[in-house]
Scaffold this motif. Sequence first.
Motif, short mmCIF file in Angstrom:
data_model
loop_
_atom_site.label_atom_id
_atom_site.label_comp_id
_atom_site.label_asym_id
_atom_site.label_seq_id
_atom_site.Cartn_x
_atom_site.Cartn_y
_atom_site.Cartn_z
N GLU A 250 2.51 -0.79 6.40
CA GLU A 250 3.66 -0.05 6.96
C GLU A 250 3.13 0.93 8.02
OE1 GLU A 250 2.39 2.71 5.24
OE2 GLU A 250 1.53 1.09 4.04
N ARG B 82 7.64 11.06 -7.21
CA ARG B 82 8.25 10.42 -6.05
C ARG B 82 8.44 8.91 -6.26
NH1 ARG B 82 4.70 11.71 -1.11
NH2 ARG B 82 4.74 13.92 -1.56
N CYS C 58 3.25 10.41 -4.43
CA CYS C 58 3.68 9.01 -4.57
C CYS C 58 3.16 8.40 -5.86
CB CYS C 58 3.23 8.22 -3.36
SG CYS C 58 4.16 8.77 -1.92
N CYS D 19 7.72 11.53 2.25
CA CYS D 19 6.32 11.45 2.71
C CYS D 19 6.16 12.39 3.90
CB CYS D 19 6.01 10.02 3.12
SG CYS D 19 4.38 9.80 3.84
N TYR E 73 -0.39 15.50 5.77
CA TYR E 73 -0.20 16.36 4.60
C TYR E 73 -0.89 17.71 4.81
CZ TYR E 73 2.26 13.02 1.69
OH TYR E 73 3.22 12.19 1.18
N THR F 233 3.30 4.18 8.46
CA THR F 233 3.53 5.56 8.01
C THR F 233 2.64 6.53 8.79
OG1 THR F 233 2.14 4.94 6.15
CG2 THR F 233 4.48 5.18 5.70
N PHE G 89 0.81 -1.22 0.00
CA PHE G 89 0.00 0.00 0.00
C PHE G 89 0.84 1.27 0.00
CE2 PHE G 89 -2.20 -3.39 2.17
CZ PHE G 89 -3.51 -3.31 1.74
N CYS G 90 2.14 1.14 -0.14
CA CYS G 90 2.98 2.32 0.07
C CYS G 90 4.27 2.18 -0.71
CB CYS G 90 3.27 2.47 1.56
SG CYS G 90 4.43 3.78 1.94
N ILE G 91 4.77 3.29 -1.23
CA ILE G 91 5.99 3.20 -2.04
C ILE G 91 7.25 3.05 -1.19
CG2 ILE G 91 4.94 4.44 -3.98
CD1 ILE G 91 6.82 6.81 -3.21
N HIS G 92 7.11 2.96 0.12
CA HIS G 92 8.27 2.64 0.96
C HIS G 92 8.60 1.14 0.93
CE1 HIS G 92 9.40 6.35 2.85
NE2 HIS G 92 8.14 6.65 3.01
N ILE H 207 12.34 9.27 -0.33
CA ILE H 207 10.88 9.42 -0.35
C ILE H 207 10.51 10.43 0.73
CG2 ILE H 207 8.65 8.26 -0.10
CD1 ILE H 207 10.04 5.66 -0.98
N LYS I 146 -3.27 4.41 8.76
CA LYS I 146 -2.86 3.13 8.18
C LYS I 146 -2.47 2.14 9.28
CE LYS I 146 -1.13 3.79 3.52
NZ LYS I 146 0.11 3.81 2.73
N PRO J 13 -1.53 10.94 -2.38
CA PRO J 13 -1.53 10.18 -3.63
C PRO J 13 -2.90 10.11 -4.32
CG PRO J 13 -0.73 8.85 -1.76
CD PRO J 13 -1.28 10.10 -1.19
#
Length: 424
Positions: free
Chosen positions: A141, A313, A309, A343, A379, A143, A75-78, A341, A147, A284
Amino acid sequence: MADNHKMWQELGMDVETHDLLCEALPQAFGDVFLSQKDRPNKMDYFNMVVADIHGIRPSELIEHQKNGGKVVGSFCIHVPDEVVIAAGAIATGLCSGSQFWVPGGEKVLPTATCPLIKASLGARFDRTCPFFRICDLFVGETTCDGKKKAWEVLSEDAPMYIMDIPQMKRQDDFEKWEKEIKNYIKKLEELTGNTVTQDSLHDAILTVNAKRKALQRLNEFRKLENIPISGRDVLLITQIAFYDDPKRFAQMVNILCDELEQRKKDNFSVYEKGTKRILLTGTPLSIPNWKLHQIIETSGGAVVCEEMCTGIRYSEALVNEEKASMEKMIENLAQRYLGNINCACFTPNKSRIDDIIRLAKEYKADGVIDVNLKFCNIYDIEGYFVEKALADAGIPCIGIETDYTDEDAEQLKTRIGAFIEMLS
Ligand code: SF4
Ligand code: SF4
């Protein structure tokens, strides 16, 4: 379609409810994408992928499973796809961008949760997304708070694994993230029965970098004065990057870029002269969230870059490609997946602010729209620094908050239209 129905039934989906989503998608896709003038011919591949998004790719994933392979959703670009690929599994994105899934999420989560999280859980609990039925492992994750807590709820219904992402970027944090990646490798080895080797990890780094390079090449065209492809189409391609086979995807993006090279030589633009160049920054935009691009690009604006994202990114920074020891390659992954990244979950997060100013200049943005998904506090709060830095740099900016519904579409059209007019 009949074959898809059989597949969806075998996946235990609520096919009747899912049919409602399938009915709505072609109209939305036609309105946003097919109605555009002068689209590149090589968008055909990406049109086809979306037209059968719950058919073609899911059947490939199922085929992989029939041959003993595993599918891992994140679920996350990390979360580094390289590890999944190196273990012989398939990585797929799971973030959901449709209001269709939100009510399902609200059955198990507070209403005051961001729509991205609600839609993701709704897709699983309502059994209306094949990707959420197919995955052998769901990787969450730590974050944002929403989440973190949502994963606990999701774990009641799905096999979850959580990566603990540091919230700062000090030396200790990089070391901690390296350990997390090592643990993730172990988890994937257990899941697949395969060993992640120096060769397989290095190959995976090259594969994912090739995808990033193709996206970098595509984004370069958006810096031109005459832009040969719309922001909507680039957003769509970026969204597909999370689901498609990485090698095929990179190949298809490069084929599209070859067509765009010719358009560049011909000074061909898909926009009329005087169209205002807009940089988007913020939360995102997961597929099929096309609302803002559609509003901006039908109100005299061109989206030239997404500092998101689901934008730059995802593709801007590469993992170091040296073939080194496992230890060193994991360190390189940690550097890329923590250091590059920005975030809003990090504190402080000045590099994101610097990136926004840099990107606004590189893409020659006339103005910036800072987008916040409702109930995303991190954000939202960071918007204070974004707007301050842009004001200092003399770049016009507006902040907007929205969700997945169309209820605010008219109001957004008015505000965004007035902002673009002001840029003239
Ligand atoms: S915004 Fe943050 S939490 Fe969401 S996908 Fe991006 S890095 Fe992950
Ligand atoms: S948009 Fe914000 S609240 Fe929603 S998942 Fe991403 S970081 Fe969390």
